[in-house]
Each structure stands twice: as C-alpha cells, then as structure tokens.
Write a protein that holds these residues in place. Structure first.
Motif, short mmCIF file in Angstrom:
data_model
loop_
_atom_site.label_atom_id
_atom_site.label_comp_id
_atom_site.label_asym_id
_atom_site.label_seq_id
_atom_site.Cartn_x
_atom_site.Cartn_y
_atom_site.Cartn_z
N TYR A 102 0.89 -1.17 0.00
CA TYR A 102 0.00 0.00 0.00
C TYR A 102 0.92 1.21 0.00
O TYR A 102 1.62 1.44 0.99
CB TYR A 102 -0.88 0.03 1.25
CG TYR A 102 -1.98 -0.99 1.24
CD1 TYR A 102 -3.11 -0.81 0.45
CD2 TYR A 102 -1.90 -2.14 2.01
CE1 TYR A 102 -4.13 -1.75 0.43
CE2 TYR A 102 -2.90 -3.09 1.99
CZ TYR A 102 -4.02 -2.88 1.20
OH TYR A 102 -5.02 -3.81 1.18
N TYR B 212 4.12 1.17 2.00
CA TYR B 212 4.08 0.11 3.00
C TYR B 212 4.08 -1.25 2.31
O TYR B 212 3.13 -1.60 1.60
CB TYR B 212 2.84 0.30 3.87
CG TYR B 212 2.65 -0.77 4.91
CD1 TYR B 212 3.59 -0.96 5.90
CD2 TYR B 212 1.52 -1.59 4.88
CE1 TYR B 212 3.41 -1.94 6.85
CE2 TYR B 212 1.33 -2.57 5.83
CZ TYR B 212 2.28 -2.75 6.81
OH TYR B 212 2.12 -3.72 7.75
N VAL C 134 3.53 -5.04 2.13
CA VAL C 134 2.74 -6.02 2.88
C VAL C 134 3.36 -7.41 2.76
O VAL C 134 3.59 -8.09 3.75
CB VAL C 134 1.28 -6.03 2.39
CG1 VAL C 134 0.47 -7.06 3.14
CG2 VAL C 134 0.66 -4.66 2.58
N GLY D 204 -1.69 -15.03 10.27
CA GLY D 204 -2.30 -14.28 11.37
C GLY D 204 -3.07 -13.07 10.88
O GLY D 204 -3.00 -12.71 9.71
N SER D 205 -3.79 -12.42 11.78
CA SER D 205 -4.56 -11.23 11.42
C SER D 205 -3.62 -10.12 10.96
O SER D 205 -2.58 -9.91 11.57
CB SER D 205 -5.35 -10.74 12.62
OG SER D 205 -6.36 -11.63 12.90
N GLY D 206 -4.01 -9.44 9.90
CA GLY D 206 -3.25 -8.28 9.45
C GLY D 206 -1.98 -8.63 8.70
O GLY D 206 -1.17 -7.75 8.42
N CYS D 207 -1.79 -9.91 8.33
CA CYS D 207 -0.53 -10.25 7.66
C CYS D 207 -0.62 -10.01 6.16
O CYS D 207 0.39 -10.00 5.47
CB CYS D 207 -0.13 -11.69 7.95
SG CYS D 207 -1.20 -12.87 7.16
N GLY D 208 -1.81 -9.82 5.62
CA GLY D 208 -1.91 -9.50 4.20
C GLY D 208 -2.70 -10.50 3.38
O GLY D 208 -2.63 -10.50 2.16
N LYS D 209 -3.51 -11.31 4.05
CA LYS D 209 -4.29 -12.32 3.33
C LYS D 209 -5.32 -11.67 2.41
O LYS D 209 -5.42 -12.01 1.24
CB LYS D 209 -5.01 -13.26 4.33
CG LYS D 209 -4.09 -13.94 5.31
CD LYS D 209 -4.83 -14.91 6.20
CE LYS D 209 -5.84 -14.26 7.13
NZ LYS D 209 -5.26 -13.41 8.16
N SER D 210 -6.08 -10.71 2.97
CA SER D 210 -7.10 -10.05 2.14
C SER D 210 -6.47 -9.27 1.01
O SER D 210 -7.03 -9.19 -0.09
CB SER D 210 -7.95 -9.11 2.99
OG SER D 210 -8.64 -9.82 3.97
N THR D 211 -5.30 -8.68 1.28
CA THR D 211 -4.61 -7.93 0.25
C THR D 211 -4.23 -8.85 -0.91
O THR D 211 -4.44 -8.52 -2.08
CB THR D 211 -3.35 -7.26 0.83
OG1 THR D 211 -3.72 -6.58 2.03
CG2 THR D 211 -2.74 -6.29 -0.14
N1 LIG Z 1 -6.36 0.36 2.33
C1 LIG Z 1 -5.24 0.17 3.06
N2 LIG Z 1 -4.28 1.12 3.11
C2 LIG Z 1 -3.15 0.95 3.81
N3 LIG Z 1 -2.85 -0.16 4.53
C3 LIG Z 1 -3.75 -1.16 4.52
C4 LIG Z 1 -4.99 -1.05 3.79
N4 LIG Z 1 -5.69 -2.20 3.96
C5 LIG Z 1 -4.92 -2.98 4.76
N5 LIG Z 1 -3.77 -2.36 5.09
C6 LIG Z 1 -2.68 -2.92 5.91
O1 LIG Z 1 -2.10 -4.02 5.22
C7 LIG Z 1 -1.87 -5.09 6.09
C8 LIG Z 1 -2.56 -6.34 5.60
O2 LIG Z 1 -3.96 -6.18 5.69
P1 LIG Z 1 -4.97 -7.34 5.29
O3 LIG Z 1 -4.58 -7.87 3.96
O4 LIG Z 1 -6.35 -6.80 5.42
O5 LIG Z 1 -4.69 -8.42 6.43
P2 LIG Z 1 -5.47 -9.78 6.76
O6 LIG Z 1 -6.58 -9.94 5.78
O7 LIG Z 1 -4.43 -10.83 6.67
O8 LIG Z 1 -5.97 -9.65 8.16
C9 LIG Z 1 -2.33 -4.64 7.48
O9 LIG Z 1 -1.20 -4.25 8.20
C10 LIG Z 1 -3.22 -3.47 7.22
O10 LIG Z 1 -3.12 -2.53 8.26
#
Ligand SMILES: Nc1ncnc2c1ncn2[C@@H]1O[C@H](COP(=O)(O)OP(=O)(O)O)[C@@H](O)[C@H]1O
Ligand SMILES: [Mg+2]
Lengths: 252, 377
Positions: free
Chosen positions: A18, A21, A23, A42-49
């Motif tokens: 992002y 940043y 990921v 784990g949570s916040g590691c970037g799975k959804s990304t």
């Molecule tokens: N739109 C965004 N802009 C900036 N950082 C983001 C955004 N969405 C998520 N992040 C950051 O990217 C990282 C991965 O997020 P995410 O993929 O949602 O994690 P997960 O799905 O594994 O819980 C997190 O640290 C989150 O804070």
C-alpha cells in the motif's frame, strides 16, 4: 478417482504494497484445478490484500498472476473484465447490495451477462438459493438476515454465473460454530459435486483441516510465505516453529 | 494522627534502604506518588539495596502493583537490588509478570514533527492529489454518461424513481420553510432602507430579483448539500466499507455507472424544480410581510414583482441550480466512494462531502455572478 493435475492460477514473484508500505514480498505458488487452496496467516498479515490482487481489484507492485497461463495484470482492461466474470467471490462481510433483495442480488449478475428471460432467471435464482439452503428467502432484504444467512446468500450470488473458481475471504469469521461448520460443508460440497476450484482465506483451524488440500502460510514478520503444502502434511512435517505454532494454536 | 503510607529507613552499614508500606493501598484510597520513594535515591546516592517491607500492609490491589512496578523499574536502571520482606501472597508473581511484559513490541510511531514549510509543501501536494482524484472521477463520470447516452449502461428505473423522490418531494417541507423565511428577511431589510425614501413598494423588486436570480438557488443548494449530499456520502461510504462496491467491480459493473450516474441525474433534474418552488415561496414570504405589516397594496406589489423579474433572471437562477446539483452529487458520491474502511471513515466522508459542497457552491456563485457581469446578463 485421481484428478489430472492442471495448474489454474500461477503466482510468480508477487510483491504486495500500500503506497510505501510493503505487505508481502516474493510470493510463488500454484493453485491446481479442482483443488481447495488455503491462504493462512495471522490477522493483518496481508491475506485479504493478496486476495484482492488475485481477483483483480488491486494491482500488485511486482510479479505476475497467471490464469490458465494468461497474465491477468498484463491484459487490457476489457480482457481483465472478461476474466473477472469467471470469478465468484464471497467477501468477508457477505457484501450483499443492501438496496436489493436477496433474490435481486443473485439475479443481477444473470441480468447483466446472461441472455435468459425473466422467468428463467427467477428459476435459476431459486436454484442457487436452495443450493446454499436459503430457499424461499428471495424476497428478504439483506438487513433481515442473520450473519450466517448473509454469507450463504453472498455465496449464492458468487455462484450465479457458474464461476470457474470461487474465492472466500474468511468465510467463518464472526459465525457461531454451527453456521461456520455449515459453510465449511458447503465448500466441500462445491468441490466434490461441482468440481469447483476454491481459494479460501482463513485463520480458522477447523476450516483449514476440514476443507483444505493445499495451503500457503504467510508470515507477517518475514513478510513472505514461509510454508506451502497440504495443511495436514504441514502439521506433521513442517520444521518452521511458527507454522507449527499456528496449526496447533501453540499447544504442542 | 493517621499513619504515613510510606516510611523510609536507611541503614548506612549495608547501604540498604528499607521502604515500608503501611495500611491500605487500594484504588479508592489516596496513594503517594512514586517520586516520594525515588527522591530517596537522591538523598542517599550510594544506595545498593532496596527492601520492600510489606509487613504492615493491611490491604492492597493494582494501585500498589503499579507503584512497585515503577519503583522497581527505576531501581533496575540504577542497578539497585530489590528485595521483598514478607510480601503478601501473589504480589511477587504479579509484579514479575508485569516486568516480563516488556517483550511486546509496539511499532514506532511515525515522526510527525514537520516544520512549517514541510506542512505547507505537503498541503500543496495534498491539494494536487485531490485535484488529480477529482479529475479522474470526472473522467469516469463522463465515460459512464457516454455509455448511458448510447444505451449501453445498466440503468434501474424503479431505483431512479426512488432517488427522484428522495431528492425532490421529501425535501419540499424544508425548502418551503427556509425560502419563506428568506423572503421575509429580505422584505424587512429592504423596508428599513426604502422607508427613508418613501419607496417601500420597491421591496417587491428587491425580493423578486434577489430570490429568483440567486437566493432561491443558493438556499436550496445549501439545504440539499446538508440533506442529499450528506446522505449520498453516507450511503456510498457504507457500501464501500461493506465491500459492496468491490462486489460490483468483481462483477465487471462500473460502480460509477451504477451508483453515481443516477444520483447526479436525479439531483440535476430535481434542483431546478426545487429552486423554482423556492423562488415562489420566497416571493410569497416577502408578499405576506409587505401586505400585512408594511401596509403595501397587494395588487401593486404583484404588479411590481411581475415587472421587475425578467426571464433572464429566471434563467440565471436555474443555471445556478443545475451547477449546484452537479456539485452536490459529485462531492457526495466522490467522498462516499473513496471512504476509508474504518469506524470514523463514514463520518469523515459525510462531513467532508457537506463542507466541499457548500464551499464549492459559494465559489460557483461568485464565478457565475462574474460571468453574468461580463456578459451583461
Ligand atoms: N487500504 C489500506 N491502506 C493501507 N494499509 C492497509 C490497507 N488495507 C490494509 N492495510 C494494511 O495491510 C496489512 C494487511 O492487511 P490485510 O490484507 O487486510 O490483512 P489480513 O486480511 O491478513 O488480516 C495490514 O497491516 C493493514 O493494516
Ligand atoms: Mg482480512
């Protein structure tokens, strides 16, 4: 019966970010046809990304995502749209369009892209809804459904255009154990009855072992994938303490 | 005399400070600050050991733990040995647990001590980015309208009707009230000045021209920014947060075409109608005051209004209202669609939609007035 192994998605040297940043870096994996592939971490590691990049909503910083050998992010806009039509996605929150009824939600993709008539679409909607156990709910609005029902309705919509591949973002998150199990069973059913290829993002151990036959583990400290393979095999054979800790909830 | 909570006893021989805790150490009693103990470090610089004596302690809770935690931290920094004398059950364990919790890493906060120049620079870059985003969005809107015109866009009639109703009929009450009052205010202000010349009948001209040419449109625009602009931003913001907009994109549906275009159309259709209605209400307000309180002849008032308000005034007013409709819809939709996925995101999107819309309306009014001046309309 052994299924012939054919790669469906190939991910090569993928970097996710992002802005400034980072990921995840240097992801390499293959999802084969007919497989249920788990993206865990784990949570916040970037799975959804990662999922967003796979379904074409977010451009990766570097690297390639190949579908049947075709580079998605190198294709032109029109071709990308065409490829996306082959994806079914169940979002983390269900993401039903709140101003439409459940039936209209499932019908919209059909109205847009099929040449079916009104009554044929209605029959098809009813079929998809009964597939997920929501027969008779077509006239309800998303706000009138429980969390589990909303996800199942989202799944019915994802199945509307008979997708080649279905993506799930944390299907069991926020659900009680029984609804979560029901969704896991649906995923298994989709693979076995329809032969769908399935990608699931999750950190629920029960789901991972119940549905997955291939997986990658994303580690948020080294910012890359640190393991891949069948989750049951990883549980017995992985040497990475983090993977073991994740798969056993630190109880070993 | 009540007993001191803390008493100190320094023994020169082994350089040991005994800290004695007396009585009740609980959240609801008064607890001395840690500095009371640490100040002893200054009094006895060669201190080697500290003995925490809790024999006289009668009751304790977290407040004592916090006190000890801070004290022990300071001792560790100065290499002072810490010993307990008769600690109550469990206390040592809790403190040991608190002290080992230092391994949890907190991500360093980004340094935000920007200089003034940096802030100004960043502000300009931010404005540039904002402009870029706006132009990008306008491009998408134009494309979507293009598809609508050639009949390739997806358009839901019944949802559009609902939007028309929400942007129009539902706002009538509010528009009536405000416009009526603006008419009344204009009449009163005009009357005070015109009385000096005995030219009170010209109130009709002032109210008529002011309402029809700008005030009707501006008041309607400001009302609709707060009403419809805010609700567009909130709606689309929630859709963005719920991933509904992502779901449109995955389906290959352009969210601009599906969500933004009908909203712009609805407002562009309804704003001129509402403005016409507001004009009428304003004139009615002025008329009522003039006739009832300023004793003007009603027929004469109406004749004056008819003579004063030219068609050109009406067109200028309607031009305002169309521009305002576009401004309100675009700022509401843009802020909503770009809403951040957080708890405060939707609130911020709504606020900034209203602020953007009202500011732009005032600027647009100035620009249109200037253009009319140049064109001599
Ligand atoms: N739109 C965004 N802009 C900036 N950082 C983001 C955004 N969405 C998520 N992040 C950051 O990217 C990282 C991965 O997020 P995410 O993929 O949602 O994690 P997960 O799905 O594994 O819980 C997190 O640290 C989150 O804070
Ligand atoms: Mg996630």
């Amino acid at each position: 019966m052994d299924m012939p192994v054919k790669p469906f998605i190939e991910v090569r040297n993928l970097d996710l970010n992002y802005d400034d940043y980072m990921v995840m870096r240097n992801l390499n994996f293959t999802v084969n046809k007919g497989e249920t592939f788990i993206i865990m971490g784990g949570s916040g590691c970037g799975k959804s990304t990662l999922l967003k990049v796979l379904i074409g909503l977010k451009e990766p910083k570097n690297g390639q995502v190949l579908y049947n050998g075709e580079d998605f992010w190198a294709a032109d806009y029109r071709r990308q749209q065409e490829m996306m039509r082959g994806f079914g996605v169940l979002y983390q929150s269900g993401a039903l369009w709140s101003s439409l009824t459940v039936g209209e939600n499932v019908a919209l993709p059909l109205q847009l892209y099929s040449s079916l008539g009104v009554s044929q679409i209605r029959d098809l909607v009813e079929l998809k809804l009964s597939l997920v156990g929501l027969e008779g709910c077509a006239d309800l609005y998303p706000g009138e459904l429980s969390g589990g029902m909303r996800k199942r309705a989202g799944l019915a919509r994802a199945l509307a255009l008979d997708p080649d591949i279905i993506f799930f973002d944390e299907p069991s998150a926020g659900l009680d154990p029984i609804s979560a199990k029901m969704l896991d069973d649906l995923i298994i059913q989709l693979r076995e009855d329809l032969g769908s290829t399935i990608v699931v993002v999750t950190h629920e151990l029960a789901s991972i072992f119940a549905v997955g036959n291939n997986a990658i583990f994303l580690d948020d400290q080294s910012k890359t994938m640190t393991a891949s393979g069948d989750p049951k095999y990883l549980l017995d054979n992985s040497r990475d303490p983090k993977v073991i800790q994740f798969l056993t909830r630190g109880r070993r | 005399m009540s007993l001191e909570k803390l008493t100190f006893n320094y023994s020169q021989g082994d350089n040991a400070l005994s800290v004695r805790f007396n009585g009740v150490w609980q959240i609801f009693t008064k607890i001395p600050p840690v500095s009371e103990a640490t100040s002893q470090f200054l009094a006895y610089p060669d201190i080697k050991t500290i003995i925490l004596d809790t024999t006289e302690l009668s009751a304790w809770d977290s407040s004592l733990v916090v006190f000890l935690y801070k004290l022990i931290k300071q001792c560790q920094e100065r290499n002072i040995e810490v010993r307990y004398n008769n600690p109550p059950e469990g206390m040592e364990k809790i403190i040991a647990l608190t002290l080992t919790r230092t391994d949890i890493k907190v991500l360093p906060k980004v340094d935000v001590t920007d200089t003034f120049l940096e802030k100004v620079g960043e502000g300009f870059i931010g404005m540039g980015k904002g402009l870029f985003i706006l132009l990008d969005f306008l491009g998408e809107i134009v494309q979507a309208f293009g598809r609508l015109i050639i009949g390739k866009a997806y358009f839901r009639k019944d949802e559009f009707m609902l939007l028309l109703q929400r942007c129009g009929v539902s706002a009538l009450g509010l528009v009536s009230l405000i416009s009526l009052l603006v008419g009344v205010i204009l009449a009163f202000v005009g009357a005070m000045q015109l009385k000096l010349f005995g030219a009170q009948i010209y109130i009709a001209d002032i109210v008529g021209i002011a309402m029809v040419r700008v005030m009707g449109a501006v008041m309607t625009g400001i009302l609709m920014s707060g009403r419809t602009g805010a609700s567009f931003a909130a709606e689309l913001g929630i859709m963005q947060t719920n991933e509904e907009i992502d779901a449109f994109k995955t389906l290959g549906v352009d969210p601009v075409e599906f969500l933004v275009v009908p909203r712009i159309l609805a407002l562009v259709i309804m704003m001129p109608l509402l403005t016409l209605y507001a004009n009428l209400m304003g004139i009615l307000g002025g008329f009522a005051i003039s006739v009832s309180m300023l004793n003007l002849n009603p027929v004469e008032y109406i004749n004056h209004t008819q003579a004063a308000v030219k068609m050109s005034n009406l067109w200028v007013g309607l031009a305002h209202s169309v521009v305002f409709g576009i401004i309100i819809a675009i700022s509401g939709c843009l802020r909503g669609i770009r809403c951040e996925r957080s708890a405060s995101g939707v609130g911020e999107a709504t606020t900034s939609a209203v602020v953007t819309a009202i500011t732009s309306i005032v600027i647009a009014t100035a620009v249109i007035t200037f253009i009319c001046q140049v064109l001599g309309v």
